[in-house]
Enzyme design. Sequence first.
Site, PDB file in Angstrom:
ATOM      1  N   GLY C 148      39.001  36.396  36.730  1.00 22.09           N
ATOM      2  CA  GLY C 148      39.295  37.647  36.056  1.00 22.09           C
ATOM      3  C   GLY C 148      40.782  37.931  36.113  1.00 22.09           C
ATOM      4  O   GLY C 148      41.460  37.531  37.067  1.00 22.09           O
ATOM      5  N   CYS C 149      41.312  38.617  35.103  1.00 26.27           N
ATOM      6  CA  CYS C 149      42.757  38.872  35.079  1.00 26.27           C
ATOM      7  C   CYS C 149      43.141  39.851  36.187  1.00 26.27           C
ATOM      8  O   CYS C 149      44.166  39.661  36.852  1.00 26.27           O
ATOM      9  CB  CYS C 149      43.203  39.372  33.716  1.00 26.27           C
ATOM     10  SG  CYS C 149      42.287  40.783  33.073  1.00 26.27           S
ATOM     11  N   ASN C 150      42.326  40.865  36.406  1.00 27.74           N
ATOM     12  CA  ASN C 150      42.595  41.778  37.514  1.00 27.74           C
ATOM     13  C   ASN C 150      42.417  41.053  38.845  1.00 27.74           C
ATOM     14  O   ASN C 150      43.190  41.256  39.792  1.00 27.74           O
ATOM     15  CB  ASN C 150      41.637  42.968  37.477  1.00 27.74           C
ATOM     16  CG  ASN C 150      41.781  43.791  36.212  1.00 27.74           C
ATOM     17  OD1 ASN C 150      42.885  43.970  35.710  1.00 27.74           O
ATOM     18  ND2 ASN C 150      40.677  44.286  35.694  1.00 27.74           N
TER      19      ASN C 150
END
Lengths: 342, 342, 342, 342
Positions: C148-150
């Site tokens: 995930g980017c976060n």
Amino acid sequence: MTHKIAILGASGYTGAELIRLLAGHPAYEIVALGAYSKAGQRLAEVFPHLRHLNLPELVSFDQIDFDKIDLCFCALPHKTSQEVIRDLPKHLKIVDLSADFRLRDPDAYTQWYGNAHGAVEMQGEAVYGLTEFYRDEIAKARLVAGTGCNAATGQFALRPLIEAGVIDLDEIIMDLKCGVSGAGRSLKENLLHAELSEGYNAYAVGGTHRHLGEFDQEFSKLAGRDVKVQFTPHLMPVNRGILATVYVKGDAQEIHATFADAYADEPFLQVLPFGETPSTHHVRGSNFCHIGVTGDRIAGRAIVVAVLDNLTKGSSGQALQNANLMLGEEETSGLMGVPVFP
Amino acid sequence: MTHKIAILGASGYTGAELIRLLAGHPAYEIVALGAYSKAGQRLAEVFPHLRHLNLPELVSFDQIDFDKIDLCFCALPHKTSQEVIRDLPKHLKIVDLSADFRLRDPDAYTQWYGNAHGAVEMQGEAVYGLTEFYRDEIAKARLVAGTGCNAATGQFALRPLIEAGVIDLDEIIMDLKCGVSGAGRSLKENLLHAELSEGYNAYAVGGTHRHLGEFDQEFSKLAGRDVKVQFTPHLMPVNRGILATVYVKGDAQEIHATFADAYADEPFLQVLPFGETPSTHHVRGSNFCHIGVTGDRIAGRAIVVAVLDNLTKGSSGQALQNANLMLGEEETSGLMGVPVFP
Amino acid sequence: MTHKIAILGASGYTGAELIRLLAGHPAYEIVALGAYSKAGQRLAEVFPHLRHLNLPELVSFDQIDFDKIDLCFCALPHKTSQEVIRDLPKHLKIVDLSADFRLRDPDAYTQWYGNAHGAVEMQGEAVYGLTEFYRDEIAKARLVAGTGCNAATGQFALRPLIEAGVIDLDEIIMDLKCGVSGAGRSLKENLLHAELSEGYNAYAVGGTHRHLGEFDQEFSKLAGRDVKVQFTPHLMPVNRGILATVYVKGDAQEIHATFADAYADEPFLQVLPFGETPSTHHVRGSNFCHIGVTGDRIAGRAIVVAVLDNLTKGSSGQALQNANLMLGEEETSGLMGVPVFP
Amino acid sequence: MTHKIAILGASGYTGAELIRLLAGHPAYEIVALGAYSKAGQRLAEVFPHLRHLNLPELVSFDQIDFDKIDLCFCALPHKTSQEVIRDLPKHLKIVDLSADFRLRDPDAYTQWYGNAHGAVEMQGEAVYGLTEFYRDEIAKARLVAGTGCNAATGQFALRPLIEAGVIDLDEIIMDLKCGVSGAGRSLKENLLHAELSEGYNAYAVGGTHRHLGEFDQEFSKLAGRDVKVQFTPHLMPVNRGILATVYVKGDAQEIHATFADAYADEPFLQVLPFGETPSTHHVRGSNFCHIGVTGDRIAGRAIVVAVLDNLTKGSSGQALQNANLMLGEEETSGLMGVPVFP
């Protein structure tokens, strides 16, 4: 005296803007809010910025008792609007914000909107809602057709010039830049933040934008001959604002004097000193329209720039201005809010 | 009765916001607008969005006859403000929007602002201007010190909790996100559009932001012991808005109930249903503050989110709310404008 | 040698970003672009910014001859991805950008994503794609699960600290601010420009965001005990960028030294001098991650701020970095593009 | 072979963009970065997005040993540039990005820029840097004058039409919309985020913008007669991008065919299919220019829309393209980076 107000289409941006303006109006009470897919929802869900207002929840149209209503704003999509309005009780005063009753000529309507009109008989009755130019008719009207937001801007920038005969009617070019709320709250890819922010583009290039139907109707009527303007809208990465840059042939000083004279007593139409240029920043959230005139280095040419907020003066503010006239209230009532800057 | 108002520092953003709000107020008349470098200019040059108002041009302070003025708003930079206010006539009611009279303790002032205070004797007299918590004192005050915009947001999100003793006072973390107008109209590289738009960053990290002086003073006073919060502001690419995300230890439902109780009669402080989260979009241009409370998956923790418009509730709207009290007007007068969305 | 590449899901933002990066890569050739609803369209229609590239039109997946392909990027929605990947030929190297193979534990997957996994047997095979920490496994893997980017941002800001044992594992708070492209190209009301621009808000407050599944898995594995962070994401009115502000308890200088040591040889992870704070402006469009550490005025606390571009280092850049390892290319190849500022 | 490069004016936006592009170029090495007020600072302070590059710190010009340099980019303000370039060693190849050597006629220079030229003799030597139209001269030149960013856009949209004689030379109206980075990194009130974002305005209305000097020179030379276009620029709330909407009289299909023919082999100039309209979103951060042609509903009129990124194709990308020619490198080298979208 308090007038009872209904809004049909309260879940869209022009609906929300109507509620914002009406909330500050001393003589109106919103008694019904109609919606389609969002019927049944509380206003605070649909528009959290309105949560502090003590307003009814959204209902479907058949739940509204129109007998208790004095005036109804219709902030619906075109085509839907004509079908809804056709079936409303005849005693009801109506301000329609859609495109459905702007054009007097059924053929012109079909040409620009692609369908036969569903309430042809009412097209004749409706009054064109550009307040500053149709005050007397609006005051007496039962059905007023709000103008297109681009159409309003362009007309503020051109009507006095056409009427006074101070520009060449065959050489009018309008390059217009419009904020995204003019496209409404609909789910379209090009309206996504990631697609729109940080850039801009022309659209409906070449004379295909529907607001040209209004320009053609109004300018030709004013001039007593066919007038066709060239018109290119551009989509801007801002929420509110329209700026029309209009290229005309005529004497710039005479053009400025014509505006100064025509708009001298208009509370919302502000003519800037000659050579100054307006900005959309300075009308945001308000019912004002600023207009500037500049001469060009090429003799005999001038540039007129007009700006307004598409949701206010271009749509819901105009609608309230018309409702004020129709209900015998002061025309500016509820509309003198100062632009929000920065 | 009409009160005569002066604004010193009318060429900045809080000055413009004061004019916007006062223009719609039935009981006030702006009779003087003071400025430094822009003295001599027409208001329409400095703020074209105010061009339709019939207001005096900007003058230097010594051109203002303060004998004819009931209340003066000072929207000046800190340090300048104390020097100007020190020399104003003593009959004059004053709402100061700067940081100069927020801290009661001269040493605390010097610690956070780096200079000795130029009007120490008035520091004691001034009343802290967080209206909802100092109403009685403000109504009787001659000099009211408007709070920091971040400080107001953080206090709305924490005061009732500290007072009620429902959170751990040693474990408060406030992560705050502020729009750029909070930095004023000054020419700094990091405030340029090209530097700021499309991105964001933390600043004054580690407990160096000056508004901590206010938190320390107010929270410690409330708690009757030393309270130090951890505070990190972030600069957002928007013009208006503050959002404070506050991490606390306590029971989320109890926290929510504490807010609901404390703010039940507050017209501007809107507590959202438990579990809902506010957004800066929905308070823009208004004097409202929305507050939401959510529990965390980790037991015993809660997140409080508060939003407001830094120029309105965080500064000029607060100032007007205080002025209303000082002059015997309705507290909400001129302040019920609906947020502008979209 | 040129490797043949396919992209499934080429009509979304991560697909477009992959094409952008691959276009500048000397060793790869894009031979197939797969899409669902946009199959049959030319790339220039779907993404006009790619019009100059000589690439195949979008096709449905069954039109692709996977025998001729060395590596396939899957930029599909989660749940769809697992079903598609399950049926792809087993010789094919795959980099999946969805959430489907990030979690090793099928129960954890079901807990966070709400459905039973459709390719449970492959969950075990997949390697977690956070390149800097799984290099050797990735180089040997057939199926790599992009993070995930976060989740990537948070891990860059915490992994070395957890591993080195320099912070309190029970007191980690991550306040994260993410640009809108992280939500993809889907038609949702809250992603419209008019809804999102000029404001911001928290969402998934209280520990409900799905990327917590990755934090839990990875941090607990690193620490050899259960680690649960508190995590609040916020939606920012920008297209690209993630900024994580992480509040930890520990010695700030030791924390900084831990990063400096751990990332000394990392080409993309840039540790700023102690006390400096990064900004999303300065990583836009690039594969870099900037990390800053500051101490707090409260002793024993520190603030770690990490920034990256969610579409590049947070997603498609990471995917290419992994593909480089899987295909024996230089890890940084095609990824050294300088951030775009302003 | 590696060419040694210096950049004077490295602390401005065009300087930063040059560094971004040069960093990815295989044949160039930046050996000196010159600045005025920021001399002495590290590049990471002035432009944190460049912190990973191993580049020299900023120095004052007299600290640079020009004997070791093959080519110097001058990204200085106009007037300063001529004085600096006048005194540089004569062996040095120079690409000037300022306005100082764009106009051949000293009187025209003085008319548009208000001062006498400080290096009149070099005005004759300089070659106008619009690469696609001056390739041979540029390849042989010692001093190349980069064009104005607006001037480049307008010429891409008009030169083939003027040369082919397919439009009316007396009726050309160019309405142009430019992003803010074109105004540079200077501290001006109207460039502040709070002043600029969320709105837009025309400026230099009426034929007073300095880039008209370039249009007059180039179009008149091409046509063999005096050509004066009408030109209105608008300031947009975005960082990068120029869109020129050009209103011409002529046959739209013939106009489109003229572009298709003239630009058939141009790698950076992309002519869209007839009737399609380009957007600044799709050239951001790149050296591409997209051009679209549409007919109007009024017979005999056409609209040409051209877009490019002012910092790349409009300035620093153009400069590198010229440097490539001057140093015998491939013209497109380092310039094929794909636009960054979203």
